[in-house]
Design a protein around this motif. Structure first.
Motif: not given
Length: 210
Positions: A124-149
C-alpha cells in the motif's frame, strides 16, 4: 499489446477501446448536457457504469472474449486471451499520458482488488487515497473477483486508461500493464497510447425554399 493479445486482437483493441470509452463519455454528456461539473465527477468515479458497459459491448464480440458479470452490479468485465480489461479515468487533460499518472492513487476498489489478487505483489502506497466505506461496492467487487478467480489460467490485469472532460469528450486513451518494483511499488511495465476516434461531424441541414 501484440505480445499480450496477438496481432489480430491487438489491432481490434487499438480502435475498439477508444471507441468504447468515447461512446461512454458521449452518452453521459448527452444524458446530462447542462451539468458539466457533475459530469466530470461522474467520469472520475470508479463505479461509473458506462465504461464497463461499453467495453463489454465493443470487446465482448471479439474471438475468445469472455464477459464476466454479476447480477445487479455496475461491474462487468471482458477477459481476452488471459487478460481482464479494467477501465480507469486517470485525468481530465490531454496534456498528460497515463504513463505520467500515479499508478495506484485514484484506483477504485475493483482495480485495487484485482491487482491484489491477480497482479504483481505490491504494498500500500502512502499517497494512495483511502476508500470510503461502501458495503454495496465491497460486495459487488468481491463477487466479480470471485467469478474471475474461477478462470483458468488466472488472467492478468490490463488497464484501459483514459482522460476525458465533459465539454471535450475523450482526450487520451491508453492500454497498460503494471509491474511491481523490488520495494513493492507499482509502475507501468508496458503502455500504449491509442489513437482517438475521428470526430463526428454533423451533417449540414438541408435548406428549404418556399
Amino acid at each position: 499489446m501484440v505480445e499480450q493479445f496477438g496481432d489480430k486482437i491487438a489491432a481490434e483493441l487499438w480502435t475498439r477501446v477508444p471507441e468504447a470509452l468515447s461512446t461512454a463519455i458521449d452518452r453521459e454528456v448527452n444524458a446530462h448536457p447542462a451539468t458539466t461539473t457533475t459530469t466530470e465527477r461522474v467520469l472520475a468515479n470508479p463505479r461509473w457504469p458506462l465504461p464497463y458497459e461499453e467495453l463489454v459491448l465493443f470487446l465482448g464480440t471479439l474471438p475468445g472474449a469472455e464477459v464476466i458479470s454479476v447480477p445487479k452490479s455496475v461491474y462487468q468485465l471482458v477477459v481476452i486471451n488471459g487478460h481482464v480489461v479494467v477501465p480507469w479515468c486517470y485525468g481530465q487533460s490531454a496534456r498528460m499520458s497515463m504513463r505520467d499518472a500515479e499508478v495506484d492513487r485514484s484506483f477504485g476498489r475493483l482495480a485495487r482488488e484485482l491487482l491484489r489478487r491477480f497482479g504483481p505483489p505490491w504494498r500500500r502506497s502512502q499517497v494512495e487515497a483511502p476508500l470510503p466505506l461502501d458495503a454495496v461496492d465491497e460486495r459487488e467487487v468481491s463477487k466479480i473477483c470471485a467469478a474471475i478467480a474461477m478462470i483458468e489460467p488466472t488472467p492478468e490485469v490490463v488497464i484501459a486508461g483514459y482522460a476525458g472532460a465533459a465539454n471535450l469528450g475523450l482526450l487520451r486513451a491508453c492500454l497498460g500493464e503494471i509491474k511491481s518494483s523490488s520495494n513493492g511499488l507499482l509502475s507501468w511495465s508496458h503502455l500504449d497510447d491509442l489513437p482517438l476516434p475521428p470526430p463526428v461531424i454533423p451533417r449540414p441541414r438541408r435548406m428549404r425554399f418556399p
